[in-house]
Scaffold this motif. Structure first.
Motif, short mmCIF file in Angstrom:
data_model
loop_
_atom_site.label_atom_id
_atom_site.label_comp_id
_atom_site.label_asym_id
_atom_site.label_seq_id
_atom_site.Cartn_x
_atom_site.Cartn_y
_atom_site.Cartn_z
N UNK A 115 4.55 -10.05 -0.91
CA UNK A 115 4.43 -8.81 -1.68
C UNK A 115 4.80 -7.62 -0.79
N UNK A 116 5.99 -7.11 -0.97
CA UNK A 116 6.44 -5.95 -0.20
C UNK A 116 6.32 -4.64 -1.00
N UNK A 117 5.66 -4.71 -2.15
CA UNK A 117 5.46 -3.51 -2.97
C UNK A 117 4.22 -2.78 -2.48
N UNK A 118 4.33 -2.15 -1.31
CA UNK A 118 3.16 -1.54 -0.68
C UNK A 118 2.98 -0.07 -1.03
N UNK A 119 3.79 0.43 -1.95
CA UNK A 119 3.60 1.81 -2.39
C UNK A 119 4.23 2.81 -1.44
N UNK A 120 3.62 3.98 -1.36
CA UNK A 120 4.25 5.09 -0.62
C UNK A 120 4.18 4.92 0.88
N UNK A 121 3.21 4.19 1.39
CA UNK A 121 3.04 4.06 2.84
C UNK A 121 3.02 2.59 3.24
N UNK A 122 3.94 2.22 4.12
CA UNK A 122 3.99 0.82 4.53
C UNK A 122 2.83 0.50 5.48
N UNK A 123 2.52 -0.80 5.67
CA UNK A 123 1.31 -1.19 6.43
C UNK A 123 1.53 -1.35 7.94
N UNK A 124 2.71 -1.04 8.45
CA UNK A 124 3.01 -1.50 9.81
C UNK A 124 2.32 -0.71 10.91
N UNK A 125 2.06 0.56 10.71
CA UNK A 125 1.31 1.26 11.75
C UNK A 125 -0.09 0.69 11.87
N UNK A 126 -0.70 0.39 10.74
CA UNK A 126 -2.02 -0.24 10.75
C UNK A 126 -1.96 -1.63 11.40
N UNK A 127 -0.94 -2.42 11.06
CA UNK A 127 -0.81 -3.74 11.65
C UNK A 127 -0.56 -3.67 13.16
N UNK A 128 0.24 -2.69 13.57
CA UNK A 128 0.50 -2.53 14.99
C UNK A 128 -0.77 -2.19 15.76
N UNK A 129 -1.57 -1.30 15.20
CA UNK A 129 -2.83 -0.93 15.85
C UNK A 129 -3.79 -2.12 15.90
#
Length: 334
Positions: A115-129
């Motif tokens: 599911x790549x329909x993550x809306x306006x903000x992608x999750x990668x900064x959170x995943x990186x942290x």
């Protein structure tokens, strides 16, 4: 020795895995800044701050290296890593400001059913942290985890692999790779790995090469014309190397991709390999450095095969099968 990147003293590895989105991030953190460089040989690369690692440029060392899914969106993962490093006081001091140094490579995993329909903000900064905060020394998971979560290859599920070795003079060399190749790490449709000559202690099944090769084993077979590719990784040693020598280490890591993926470095691949050195042990002469470079090639090839061998299929409908789904009966897993 764990046969992992963390066999290098002063190196920690952390994962953040999102199976629902079929993507993830892997972060490598150095206790002290490590000299580093990079080799980019794929035709469609994606990276962040890789230019600073050119041997001609000023920055010599990094606090962390980041591998991520998500294609261009995944480049935000480094932001989360930098936030964590800065909060921990890691980086270069400029007056009252701390500036951490990290570089990143990305792979394309946007078409794997997650599911790549993550809306306006992608999750990668959170995943990186999250991956940075999860970084630990010692054992870490391989296969469908971290940056290898959404990885695929021509026929099988890709994944995150690692391997290590020791030179005759006691220098440690280790590789970490997220295998998302356009080509195939296995010979034809069988269970055998192209990296077979370099295998140690049955780490990916102990099957060797097939008794003979068929013409179709070496014919062109790729996973499609979509840009769903790129193998990214690194080779790290505890040797004391210059930035230019780390660049050579990265090039030999690319040779490991050539030895283990058929084909590598395609126009739609973005194959990127970092080379890093923690500087714990001096290198006495050119022959010692050549042995380190040789192990950069062989450990990378072994890591590629381990990435597939340890992978499990994604939970999405129609996902590519894992090696073990098809070939587990060919070997008794240790």
């Amino acid at each position: 020795m764990l046969n992992l990147l963390t066999d290098i003293d002063g190196v920690s590895v952390g994962h953040a895995t999102d199976l629902h989105r079929a993507t993830g991030v892997t972060v490598v953190v150095f206790d002290r800044q490590a000299n580093a460089s990079v080799s980019i040989l794929g035709g469609a690369p994606g990276s962040r701050d890789s230019a600073m690692l050119d041997p001609a440029n000023s920055v010599q060392a990094v606090d962390a290296l980041v591998l991520s899914g998500g294609s261009i969106f995944g480049l935000d993962a480094t932001g989360g890593v930098l936030d964590g490093l800065r909060a921990d006081g890691r980086g270069l001091a400029f007056g009252n400001t701390i500036v951490p140094i990290a570089a990143q490579a990305i792979l394309f995993d946007l078409m794997n059913g997650g599911d790549k329909d993550w809306g306006e903000q992608n999750p990668y900064q959170r995943l990186g942290h999250a991956a940075y905060r999860a970084a630990r020394k010692g054992a870490f998971a391989l296969g469908t985890v971290g940056a290898g979560t959404g990885a695929t290859t021509a026929r099988l599920k890709g994944g995150l692999g690692s391997a290590s070795a020791v030179t005759s003079k006691g220098h440690r060399v280790a590789a970490l790779v997220a295998v998302n190749a356009l080509g195939s790490p296995t010979v034809g449709t069988g269970p055998h790995f192209w990296a077979a000559p370099f295998e140690i202690d049955g780490e990916f099944g102990g099957l060797g090469y097939p008794p003979s090769f068929r013409r179709e084993d070496t014919d062109l077979f790729v996973k499609g014309m979509e840009p769903a590719a790129t193998t990214i990784g690194m080779v790290v040693t505890d040797a004391r190397l210059s930035k230019a020598e780390c660049h050579r280490l990265a090039i030999l890591g690319q040779d490991g991709l050539v030895r283990s993926i058929h084909p590598a470095h395609f126009p739609s691949d973005g194959d990127t390999v970092f080379g890093a050195a923690t500087g714990e042990k001096p290198v006495a002469d050119p022959l010692e450095f050549m042995e380190i470079c040789h192990l950069a090639m062989t450990t990378m090839a072994r890591a590629v095969a381990r990435g597939l061998y340890e992978a499990t299929a994604l939970p999405q409908p129609g996902a590519r099968p894992a090696w073990r789904d098809i070939h587990a009966k060919a070997v008794s897993r240790p």
